[in-house]
Design a protein around this motif. Structure first.
Motif, PDB file in Angstrom:
ATOM      1  N   GLN A  54      29.537  80.347   5.224  1.00  0.00           N
ATOM      2  CA  GLN A  54      29.601  79.408   4.112  1.00  0.00           C
ATOM      3  C   GLN A  54      28.013  79.096   3.754  1.00  0.00           C
ATOM      4  OE1 GLN A  54      31.597  75.882   5.075  1.00  0.00           O
ATOM      5  NE2 GLN A  54      33.434  76.603   4.400  1.00  0.00           N
ATOM      6  N   GLY A  55      27.885  79.310   2.384  1.00  0.00           N
ATOM      7  CA  GLY A  55      26.535  79.172   1.922  1.00  0.00           C
ATOM      8  C   GLY A  55      25.602  80.201   1.910  1.00  0.00           C
ATOM      9  N   THR A  56      25.931  81.331   2.639  1.00  0.00           N
ATOM     10  CA  THR A  56      25.100  82.636   2.688  1.00  0.00           C
ATOM     11  C   THR A  56      25.528  83.659   1.720  1.00  0.00           C
ATOM     12  OG1 THR A  56      26.848  83.823   3.946  1.00  0.00           O
ATOM     13  CG2 THR A  56      25.363  82.390   5.262  1.00  0.00           C
ATOM     14  N   TYR A  57      24.457  84.494   1.613  1.00  0.00           N
ATOM     15  CA  TYR A  57      24.655  85.688   0.667  1.00  0.00           C
ATOM     16  C   TYR A  57      25.841  86.566   0.830  1.00  0.00           C
ATOM     17  CZ  TYR A  57      23.096  89.933  -1.930  1.00  0.00           C
ATOM     18  OH  TYR A  57      23.184  90.820  -2.774  1.00  0.00           O
ATOM     19  N   LEU A  58      26.386  86.608   2.190  1.00  0.00           N
ATOM     20  CA  LEU A  58      27.348  87.389   2.536  1.00  0.00           C
ATOM     21  C   LEU A  58      28.779  86.613   1.759  1.00  0.00           C
ATOM     22  CD1 LEU A  58      28.648  89.774   3.956  1.00  0.00           C
ATOM     23  CD2 LEU A  58      28.797  88.215   5.994  1.00  0.00           C
ATOM     24  N   GLU A  59      28.705  85.497   1.989  1.00  0.00           N
ATOM     25  CA  GLU A  59      29.868  84.730   1.207  1.00  0.00           C
ATOM     26  C   GLU A  59      29.842  84.976  -0.288  1.00  0.00           C
ATOM     27  OE1 GLU A  59      31.595  80.173   1.077  1.00  0.00           O
ATOM     28  OE2 GLU A  59      29.765  80.433   0.572  1.00  0.00           O
ATOM     29  N   ILE A 115      28.632  87.639  -1.785  1.00  0.00           N
ATOM     30  CA  ILE A 115      28.915  89.088  -1.950  1.00  0.00           C
ATOM     31  C   ILE A 115      30.535  88.838  -2.040  1.00  0.00           C
ATOM     32  CG2 ILE A 115      29.045  91.470  -1.057  1.00  0.00           C
ATOM     33  CD1 ILE A 115      26.073  91.157  -0.170  1.00  0.00           C
ATOM     34  N   LEU A 116      31.074  88.466  -0.868  1.00  0.00           N
ATOM     35  CA  LEU A 116      32.489  88.525  -0.899  1.00  0.00           C
ATOM     36  C   LEU A 116      33.440  88.205  -1.921  1.00  0.00           C
ATOM     37  CD1 LEU A 116      32.717  87.605   2.984  1.00  0.00           C
ATOM     38  CD2 LEU A 116      33.425  89.852   1.971  1.00  0.00           C
ATOM     39  N   LYS A 117      32.807  86.883  -2.534  1.00  0.00           N
ATOM     40  CA  LYS A 117      33.274  86.440  -3.576  1.00  0.00           C
ATOM     41  C   LYS A 117      33.371  87.227  -4.837  1.00  0.00           C
ATOM     42  CE  LYS A 117      32.825  81.267  -2.476  1.00  0.00           C
ATOM     43  NZ  LYS A 117      32.153  80.394  -2.972  1.00  0.00           N
ATOM     44  N   GLU A 118      32.271  87.947  -4.954  1.00  0.00           N
ATOM     45  CA  GLU A 118      31.952  88.856  -6.106  1.00  0.00           C
ATOM     46  C   GLU A 118      32.961  90.056  -5.898  1.00  0.00           C
ATOM     47  OE1 GLU A 118      27.853  90.224  -6.030  1.00  0.00           O
ATOM     48  OE2 GLU A 118      26.994  88.586  -6.754  1.00  0.00           O
ATOM     49  N   GLU A 119      33.194  90.275  -4.821  1.00  0.00           N
ATOM     50  CA  GLU A 119      34.319  91.592  -4.852  1.00  0.00           C
ATOM     51  C   GLU A 119      35.734  91.111  -4.457  1.00  0.00           C
ATOM     52  OE1 GLU A 119      32.892  94.388  -4.992  1.00  0.00           O
ATOM     53  OE2 GLU A 119      30.932  93.603  -5.099  1.00  0.00           O
ATOM     54  N   VAL A 164      42.835  82.923  12.813  1.00  0.00           N
ATOM     55  CA  VAL A 164      42.008  82.324  13.378  1.00  0.00           C
ATOM     56  C   VAL A 164      40.523  82.820  13.596  1.00  0.00           C
ATOM     57  CG1 VAL A 164      41.176  81.178  15.870  1.00  0.00           C
ATOM     58  CG2 VAL A 164      43.682  80.995  15.172  1.00  0.00           C
ATOM     59  N   GLY A 165      40.418  84.105  13.825  1.00  0.00           N
ATOM     60  CA  GLY A 165      39.190  84.874  13.742  1.00  0.00           C
ATOM     61  C   GLY A 165      38.498  84.897  12.059  1.00  0.00           C
ATOM     62  N   LEU A 166      39.286  85.177  11.348  1.00  0.00           N
ATOM     63  CA  LEU A 166      39.118  84.925   9.751  1.00  0.00           C
ATOM     64  C   LEU A 166      38.505  83.600   9.462  1.00  0.00           C
ATOM     65  CD1 LEU A 166      38.600  86.579   7.152  1.00  0.00           C
ATOM     66  CD2 LEU A 166      41.092  85.786   6.598  1.00  0.00           C
ATOM     67  N   ASP A 167      39.161  82.626   9.729  1.00  0.00           N
ATOM     68  CA  ASP A 167      38.849  81.405   9.191  1.00  0.00           C
ATOM     69  C   ASP A 167      37.454  81.000  10.018  1.00  0.00           C
ATOM     70  OD1 ASP A 167      41.003  80.870   7.976  1.00  0.00           O
ATOM     71  OD2 ASP A 167      42.190  79.731   9.679  1.00  0.00           O
ATOM     72  N   ALA A 168      37.380  81.490  11.334  1.00  0.00           N
ATOM     73  CA  ALA A 168      35.823  80.935  11.921  1.00  0.00           C
ATOM     74  C   ALA A 168      34.850  81.790  11.313  1.00  0.00           C
ATOM     75  CB  ALA A 168      36.189  81.565  13.291  1.00  0.00           C
ATOM     76  N   PHE A 169      35.328  83.050  10.805  1.00  0.00           N
ATOM     77  CA  PHE A 169      34.143  83.978  10.174  1.00  0.00           C
ATOM     78  C   PHE A 169      33.661  83.400   8.811  1.00  0.00           C
ATOM     79  CE2 PHE A 169      33.623  87.502   7.193  1.00  0.00           C
ATOM     80  CZ  PHE A 169      32.419  87.988   7.349  1.00  0.00           C
ATOM     81  N   LEU A 170      34.890  82.993   8.168  1.00  0.00           N
ATOM     82  CA  LEU A 170      34.455  82.238   6.426  1.00  0.00           C
ATOM     83  C   LEU A 170      33.676  80.939   6.731  1.00  0.00           C
ATOM     84  CD1 LEU A 170      37.917  83.007   4.982  1.00  0.00           C
ATOM     85  CD2 LEU A 170      35.676  84.452   5.043  1.00  0.00           C
ATOM     86  N   LYS A 171      34.130  80.360   7.726  1.00  0.00           N
ATOM     87  CA  LYS A 171      33.262  79.128   8.144  1.00  0.00           C
ATOM     88  C   LYS A 171      31.872  79.390   8.441  1.00  0.00           C
ATOM     89  CE  LYS A 171      33.506  74.422  10.467  1.00  0.00           C
ATOM     90  NZ  LYS A 171      34.136  73.927  11.773  1.00  0.00           N
ATOM     91  N   LYS A 172      31.553  80.248   9.150  1.00  0.00           N
ATOM     92  CA  LYS A 172      30.154  80.731   9.532  1.00  0.00           C
ATOM     93  C   LYS A 172      29.502  81.284   8.597  1.00  0.00           C
ATOM     94  CE  LYS A 172      27.405  81.822  13.136  1.00  0.00           C
ATOM     95  NZ  LYS A 172      26.888  81.008  14.056  1.00  0.00           N
TER      96      LYS A 172
END
Length: 343
Positions: free
Chosen positions: A329-334, A336-340, A319-327
């Motif tokens: 979305q569309g950011t530079y952090l997302e 980077i996570l995709k690149e890695e 649940v925590g991971l889903d909330a984090f990934l939703k938060k």
């Protein structure tokens, strides 16, 4: 056939100057007088000092003297507290240490499928096999294996495969050979390796006997990793030194990590630039521990190349991971996570 027994350092008006090399040359005592313009670079300490070798049927001898490099550092340290505290590194090394390694040269191809299963690589493919050390976590010795691109040596024959082994716990009996690794012959160390990679027990003895396995006892290989504090290692160029510098992994330089060639290169550059007043910068150490991309890349590989969603999480963590990934979305952090490859 030359040993540097001591370097005499004079102290005057806050300046330290190496004035004499005390040597043994072909068994005879000699000395060389030095001027302030003679530069002296000391590799203090050594992780390979007093190395001994065994063979297929004999363990590497455990008895040894401290060795010339440690003796020289001790004599320098006796002259000035700024020259470090060598005893911190080569005395009182714990029994659960890394002291034994071995090379096993195989000509029996029966070992190949088991190496392929563990590493995912054909060792005769011409590519790097283990991409660095691989630890066998179920081994009492915490046996490690490393297989480089073959042939590893120019003289190596096409039918030969060389495997490097080492044990990190020298105080425990093996799982197959019930002896401490320090007491084992090359053949016995090879047997332990074959057992852990899954070779059937009825084949272990014959494969190990046909291999050429050389155990090596390096009594100070753990020295880099001994607990230390400021002042235990001398500065590359001690305060006030006119012509004396320390180089290598037992000299103190900022931010770098021991056990690397880069550490030795940087300390050598630092020594030369300071003593010769060369206005040139030393290549910086990559601050990987503060680089988010490197940290995330490490997370990916430490979790067997799985994405965050593939990790064995409990319900609350999911649940925590889903909330984090939703938060994010569309950011530079997302991005980077995709690149890695974490999402």
């Amino acid at each position: 056939n030359t040993t540097v027994n001591n370097i005499i350092v004079s102290h005057s008006n806050g300046k330290k100057t190496a004035t004499e090399l005390v040597l043994t040359v072909d068994g005879e005592k000699e000395s060389i007088s030095l001027s302030p313009d003679d530069l002296v670079f000391v590799t203090n300490g050594s992780i390979t000092e007093s190395t001994t070798y065994g063979d297929n049927t004999h363990p590497a001898p455990q008895e040894h003297k401290a060795g010339a490099s440690w003796d020289l550092w001790e004599k320098l340290a006796d002259q000035d507290t700024e020259f470090g505290r060598p005893s911190k590194f080569y005395k009182n090394i714990p029994k659960a240490n890394w002291v034994i390694s071995a090379t096993c040269t195989f000509t029996d191809d029966r070992v190949i499928p088991y190496i392929k299963k563990v590493t995912g690589k054909d060792p005769h493919s011409g590519s790097i096999v283990t991409s660095g050390p691989v630890s066998i976590k179920d081994s009492n010795w915490l046996l490690g294996i490393s297989i480089s691109r073959q042939p590893h040596f120019q003289q190596q024959k096409s039918n030969e495969l060389i495997v490097w082994l080492y044990g990190l716990f020298s105080d425990q009996p093996g799982n197959y050979v019930h002896k401490k690794i320090t007491d084992c012959s090359g053949e016995e160390i090879c047997k332990e390796f074959l057992y852990h990679i899954g070779v059937p027990e009825e084949q272990i003895d014959s494969i190990a006997k046909s291999a050429n396995s050389v155990p090596v006892n390096m009594p100070y290989i753990t020295s880099y990793f001994m607990p230390r504090t400021e002042g235990d290692r001398p500065l590359v160029v001690p305060t006030g030194s006119q012509n004396l510098a320390f180089i290598g992994n037992f000299a103190e330089t900022s931010r770098d990590t021991v056990f690397t060639t880069e550490y030795s290169v940087r300390t050598a550059m630092e020594a030369v630039y300071q003593l010769l007043d060369v206005d040139r910068g030393i290549p910086e150490v990559f601050a990987s521990s503060f680089d988010l991309r490197t940290i995330l890349d490490s997370v990916y590989y430490l979790n067997d190349q799985k994405s965050l969603q593939e990790l064995p999480l409990n319900k609350i963590e999911k649940v925590g991971l889903d909330a984090f990934l939703k938060k994010i979305q569309g950011t530079y952090l997302e991005e980077i996570l995709k690149e890695e490859k974490l999402i």
